[in-house]
Design an enzyme around this catalytic site. Structure first.
Site, short mmCIF file in Angstrom:
data_model
loop_
_atom_site.label_atom_id
_atom_site.label_comp_id
_atom_site.label_asym_id
_atom_site.label_seq_id
_atom_site.Cartn_x
_atom_site.Cartn_y
_atom_site.Cartn_z
N LYS A 65 0.66 -1.33 -0.04
CA LYS A 65 -0.04 -0.01 -0.54
C LYS A 65 1.31 1.31 -0.15
O LYS A 65 0.69 2.34 -0.49
CB LYS A 65 -1.10 -0.03 0.93
CG LYS A 65 -1.99 -1.17 1.15
CD LYS A 65 -3.24 -1.12 1.58
CE LYS A 65 -3.82 -1.97 1.74
NZ LYS A 65 -4.80 -1.70 3.52
N ALA A 130 -2.82 -0.86 9.62
CA ALA A 130 -4.87 -0.63 9.55
C ALA A 130 -5.29 0.49 9.89
O ALA A 130 -6.38 1.61 8.90
CB ALA A 130 -4.93 -1.83 10.02
N MET A 212 -11.75 -4.75 13.23
CA MET A 212 -11.17 -4.89 12.21
C MET A 212 -10.47 -6.08 11.11
O MET A 212 -10.86 -5.87 9.91
CB MET A 212 -10.22 -3.24 11.60
CG MET A 212 -10.30 -2.27 11.75
SD MET A 212 -9.43 -0.57 12.11
CE MET A 212 -8.81 -0.93 10.54
P1 ATR Z 1 -0.96 -3.13 9.77
O1 ATR Z 1 -0.58 -2.41 8.69
O2 ATR Z 1 -1.93 -4.76 9.57
O3 ATR Z 1 -1.23 -2.38 11.21
P2 ATR Z 1 1.72 -3.71 11.05
O4 ATR Z 1 2.17 -2.19 10.37
O5 ATR Z 1 2.70 -3.99 11.78
O6 ATR Z 1 0.40 -3.64 10.43
O7 ATR Z 1 1.09 -2.35 13.03
C1 ATR Z 1 0.05 -3.64 13.47
C2 ATR Z 1 -0.83 -3.36 15.00
O8 ATR Z 1 -0.99 -4.46 15.90
C3 ATR Z 1 0.29 -2.34 15.99
O9 ATR Z 1 -0.07 -1.68 16.46
C4 ATR Z 1 1.08 -3.33 16.50
O10 ATR Z 1 1.37 -2.96 17.54
P3 ATR Z 1 3.03 -2.44 17.97
O11 ATR Z 1 2.76 -1.45 16.84
O12 ATR Z 1 3.41 -2.55 19.45
O13 ATR Z 1 3.55 -4.03 17.67
C5 ATR Z 1 0.01 -4.45 16.87
N1 ATR Z 1 -0.67 -5.39 17.47
C6 ATR Z 1 0.41 -6.86 16.77
N2 ATR Z 1 -0.12 -8.01 17.38
C7 ATR Z 1 -0.29 -7.62 18.90
C8 ATR Z 1 -0.36 -8.40 20.35
N3 ATR Z 1 -0.48 -9.53 20.41
N4 ATR Z 1 -1.30 -6.96 20.99
C9 ATR Z 1 -1.49 -6.16 21.23
N5 ATR Z 1 -1.13 -5.21 19.97
C10 ATR Z 1 -0.23 -6.08 18.92
#
Ligand code: ATR
Length: 268
Positions: A65, A130, A212
């Protein structure tokens, strides 16, 4: 036939071809819609080749994206704000990029789940791609405030600053004690069956919890919310609504979305 496709990696799981085929059938539009698998290195050339060979529009999914954003010569406001593009279209002036994720979420909330956004207090969990895609549309929808909580707090702070809107702020999970009318899980935690760390006091009365992520079964976040008395829904409606926005951009025809959501649920 007019050609469209979704480009991603992986892309085999994408529901977009099913959705757009249903839209085309319903509206009588004649088009084809395929999946294109490519790599980070080949993305730009792949997109260029698609449009040079007469393709009319692309949806862009993970992880491209941002690359699509950088490739487009002209952007809509949502794509500019999010720094990400999910819809590409060839125009006489070159490649146009838009982002329909935010409008898709807002349409799902307001039309399919009867949420009135004006004056609403919203908690958003997560600060990744997202979430970047939907903040602008929520603000434009007239929400009263958006509190962002993210596992990595600094990321939430940076995200909140990006909008420089007094209605948006970042709060640490342990300090998030207010209650909200809408809680949106924009993290990818559900993909691993996990729930972001948050106290249940955030669930106001008649709170809607929106994941989402979409899945054939209830997500861990939905189970967490519904077992505490909140209404919980997944993001399938958002997926269909953002696709409908793309379809409208390409074809200037707006498909009806509820039958498509129902058909996808039936497919499982
Ligand atoms: P996307 O494009 O799907 O948003 P991303 O940019 O990797 O993917 O972001 C994933 C989001 O999910 C982030 O906010 C991440 O938190 P961090 O910034 O601390 O990495 C969050 N996330 C993923 N796994 C998580 C978990 N088990 N508990 C809480 N937050 C989580």
């Amino acid at each position: 036939m007019d050609r469209y496709a979704v480009v991603g990696n992986p892309v085999a799981h994408s529901r977009s071809p099913d959705i757009h085929r249903m839209f085309a059938e319903q509206t009588g539009e004649s088009l084809s819609y395929d999946r294109i698998l490519t790599s980070v290195e080949k993305f730009d050339a792949c997109v260029t080749a698609f449009f040079q060979s007469g393709g009319l529009g692309l949806n862009v999914t993970l992880p491209f994206k941002q690359q699509a954003h950088d490739l487009a010569g002209e952007l809509d406001d949502a794509a500019r704000e999010a720094g990400a593009v999910n819809t590409l279209m060839a125009t006489p002036d070159g490649l146009w990029g838009g982002n329909t994720d935010g409008n898709g979420l807002v349409r799902d909330l307001t039309r399919n789940h009867d949420v009135a956004l004006a004056g609403l207090r919203v908690l958003v969990l997560g600060a990744g791609g997202a979430v970047h895609g939907v903040i602008g549309a929520l603000l434009r929808g007239g929400v009263a405030e958006i509190v962002i909580v993210n596992r990595t707090h600094d990321r939430a702070v940076r995200l909140a600053r990006r909008w420089s809107d007094p209605r948006i702020r970042a709060v640490r999970s342990e300090a998030c004690v207010d209650s909200f009318e809408l809680v949106i899980n924009g993290t990818s935690a559900s993909l691993r069956g996990e729930v972001p760390k948050i106290g249940e006091s955030v669930l106001g009365s008649a709170c809607l919890c929106y994941d989402m992520v979409y899945a054939s079964e209830e997500t861990a976040f939905m189970t967490w919310a519904s077992s505490r008395g909140a209404r919980a829904v997944d993001g399938l409606g958002m997926l269909v609504e953002q696709a409908a926005e793309s379809f409208y951009i390409w074809r200037a025809v707006r498909p009806r979305t509820p039958p498509v959501v129902q058909a996808l649920r039936a497919l499982g």
